[in-house]
Design an enzyme around this catalytic site. Structure first.
Site, short mmCIF file in Angstrom:
data_model
loop_
_atom_site.label_atom_id
_atom_site.label_comp_id
_atom_site.label_asym_id
_atom_site.label_seq_id
_atom_site.Cartn_x
_atom_site.Cartn_y
_atom_site.Cartn_z
N ASP A 207 0.83 -1.20 0.00
CA ASP A 207 0.00 0.00 0.00
C ASP A 207 0.88 1.26 0.00
O ASP A 207 1.86 1.34 0.74
CB ASP A 207 -0.86 -0.04 1.28
N GLU A 276 14.44 -15.38 0.55
CA GLU A 276 14.85 -16.45 1.48
C GLU A 276 13.82 -17.58 1.47
O GLU A 276 14.07 -18.66 1.97
CB GLU A 276 14.90 -15.91 2.92
C1 GLC Z 1 -4.16 3.04 -0.59
C2 GLC Z 1 -5.39 2.19 -0.45
C3 GLC Z 1 -6.53 3.05 -0.02
C4 GLC Z 1 -6.19 3.66 1.32
C5 GLC Z 1 -4.87 4.41 1.26
C6 GLC Z 1 -4.36 4.71 2.63
O1 GLC Z 1 -4.28 3.95 -1.61
O2 GLC Z 1 -5.64 1.51 -1.64
O3 GLC Z 1 -7.74 2.36 0.05
O4 GLC Z 1 -7.20 4.54 1.71
O5 GLC Z 1 -3.88 3.66 0.62
O6 GLC Z 1 -3.88 3.54 3.24
#
Ligand code: GLC
Length: 561
Positions: A207, A276
């Site tokens: 993310d 790993e």
């Molecule tokens: C990313 C996720 C989104 C979230 C953001 C903050 O873009 O896909 O849904 O709100 O990160 O974590």
């Protein structure tokens, strides 16, 4: 297991809150996923990616993680996770989970400790605490804005009750950013990776993989007026009205918090951890940066395996723009030896059954609602979406499918205001609808309560009445249904090894047509207003009805080459 499976995989995104609810609390869960894996196997995907199911107060639907190594009780237990993983593997489906390293929840024990500790302490050094500006320190440390709207800084009250330091949150105030210059943070994430790798996951979708490192000194910065909410993708962002994609060799966005060089060192380190482990575990980057050659930096040979192709997602349904972005993608990722990925929908964008036909600008993250203009009819939106999917699934590389698109679900426009939950909605005082419209729980059975999403209870977002006809059981085995088209496309994609193929443009077509050969399959997509004569070849798949040997508008066909 096939070597380098991720180069060609069709990966299905599960948004656990909205997939299937086994315990009837109105929110999906891991047991619900396990119970429906047979449907996904039947669909013909290679892997699933699960959005977060970790312990979380759910202020940003789980992207605010309070404990990275446990399951939130709303979704089940670690034992439920193990059962789901075992069942997926038994069915030949790989499992990728979401890792959220840019920020934690404010309920994470580290952040609670930071609040209790003094300025300058080791506890605060795991996050980005700074003194405010001005004589009273009541001005935020810089001018950065949250992706969800409003300032990116929140001031805390110190233990003695006085107004104190500020902490950075690029997203909601409940999502404090980690300080990735701190070795303790780095070590903690190595531990988290190993925790899940030891349990057997096949990889991680990372993310905000462009956000971890901030420019030294946290300098002021004002985003260009036309940037989408992620501030980095440039262009009008998923508007459906830009006819030229933002593809150039010019670096796009220079935000001091997106795409800083230092992030790459972190991913090299993680890659070494993954390597790993046996069995080709992968890292897939959510990196909203442009242009494409910059995204490709995330997938250099010693970094991640895949990066989401948001340039493709943001390309309008226009043949010239599509040819340009496909070429640019194959070239940019090819240059670093990585597969291109393709994606049209996810949990952050307007579903493509609506988005590709919207005629008014609509930057990513703003969402659609009752006051939005330029919305298509359901039929027109679906027709174009099916054509776009049929085009995407024929491209070489790896493709992502977001839950519900195989049913032709449109964006839900008419959600009641009091049902909306996206922090964007709250942080902009309702000015931006946010992302709830693409997150509504799935319809499985037309005649069951909640269309079979769960046994009882109201789903966490209401399902529209029109979804009854779109329920999976109404479409299963029905020739011409959207579900049947996805199943056919995924089957043919595998049979003809399209993911591992090579794209060759076919000349001699109208400008409004995208036409190419991928190995034994010829693909022709008509984005224009007039019907187009089809070349020779048996029809393997058509996204809509053909008129004899002519291809109507907003239709894609696969022919045997
Ligand atoms: C990313 C996720 C989104 C979230 C953001 C903050 O873009 O896909 O849904 O709100 O990160 O974590």
């Amino acid at each position: 297991m096939t070597s380098e499976w991720w180069r060609t995989a069709a990966i299905y995104q599960i948004y656990p809150r909205s997939f299937a609810d086994a315990n009837g609390d109105g929110m999906g869960d891991l047991a619900g996923i396990t119970s429906r894996l047979g449907d996904l196997q039947e669909l013909g995907i290679d892997a699933i990616w699960l959005s977060p199911f970790f312990t979380s107060p759910q202020r940003d639907a789980g992207y605010d993680v309070a404990d990275y190594c446990d399951v939130d009780p709303r979704f089940g237990t670690l034992a439920d996770f193990d059962a789901m993983l075992a069942e997926a593997h038994a069915r030949g489906i790989r499992v990728i989970i979401d890792l959220v390293p840019n920020h934690s929840s404010d309920r994470h024990e580290w952040f609670q400790a930071a609040l209790a500790a003094a300025p300058g302490s080791a506890e605060r050094a795991r996050y980005l605490f700074r003194d405010g500006l001005g004589p009273d320190g009541d001005v935020p440390p810089n001018n950065w804005e949250s992706v969800f709207g409003g300032p990116a800084w929140t001031r805390v009250t110190e233990a003695d009750g006085t107004p104190g330091q500020w902490y950075l949150h690029l997203f909601d105030s409940s999502q404090p950013d980690f300080d990735w210059t701190n070795e303790e943070v780095r070590e903690e994430f190595r531990r988290i990776l190993r925790f899940w790798l030891d349990r057997g996951v096949d990889g991680f979708r990372v993310d905000v993989a462009h956000g971890l490192v901030k420019a030294e000194g946290l300098p002021d910065w004002t985003p260009p007026a036309d940037a989408g909410s992620m501030g980095g993708a440039g262009g009008t962002g998923a508007s459906g009205v830009t006819l030229e994609p933002e593809i150039s060799d010019e670096p796009g966005d220079h935000a001091p918090y997106w795409g800083q060089d230092g992030v790459h060192e972190i991913y090299r380190d993680w890659r070494a951890v993954l390597d790993e482990y046996p069995g080709e575990r992968i890292l897939a980057a959510e990196a909203w940066v442009d242009p494409l050659p910059r995204v490709a930096k995330w997938v250099r040979p010693d970094e991640m395996h895949q990066a989401f192709n948001f340039a493709y997602l943001e390309t309008p349904w226009d043949a010239a723009a599509l040819r340009t972005v496909i070429d640019a993608s194959l070239e940019a990722f090819g240059d670093v030896g990585a597969p291109s990925t393709w994606v049209l929908s996810n949990h952050d964008v307007v579903r493509h059954a609506t988005r590709l036909s919207v005629t008014e600008a609509n930057p990513q993250g703003h969402g659609l609602g009752p006051e939005s203009k330029g919305l298509p009819s359901f039929e027109a939106g679906l027709r174009r979406a099916r054509a776009a999917t049929a085009l995407m699934l024929a491209l070489p590389g790896s493709a992502y499918v977001y839950q519900g698109e195989e049913l032709g679900l449109p964006e839900v426009i008419h959600l009641p205001d009091d049902a909306r939950q996206d922090p964007t909605w709250f942080r902009t005082g309702g000015e931006r609808y946010g992302r709830d419209g693409c997150r509504v729980p799935l319809p499985w059975e037309a005649d069951a309560p909640n269309y079979g999403f769960g046994p009882a209870g109201d789903p966490w977002l209401p399902q529209p009445d029109e979804w009854r006809e779109l329920a999976r059981d109404r479409q299963r085995g029905v020739p011409g249904s959207t579900l049947s088209m996805y199943r056919l496309a995924l089957g043919l994609r595998r049979e003809h090894a399209l993911g591992a193929g090579t794209l060759e443009w076919l000349p001699g077509f109208d400008d409004a047509v995208v036409a190419f050969r991928n190995g034994s399959v010829v693909v022709v997509a008509n984005t224009g207003a007039s019907p187009v004569e089809l070349p020779a070849g048996d029809v393997l798949l058509a996204s809509g009805d053909l008129e004899g040997r002519t291809l109507p508008t907003d239709t894609t066909v696969w022919l045997r080459a």
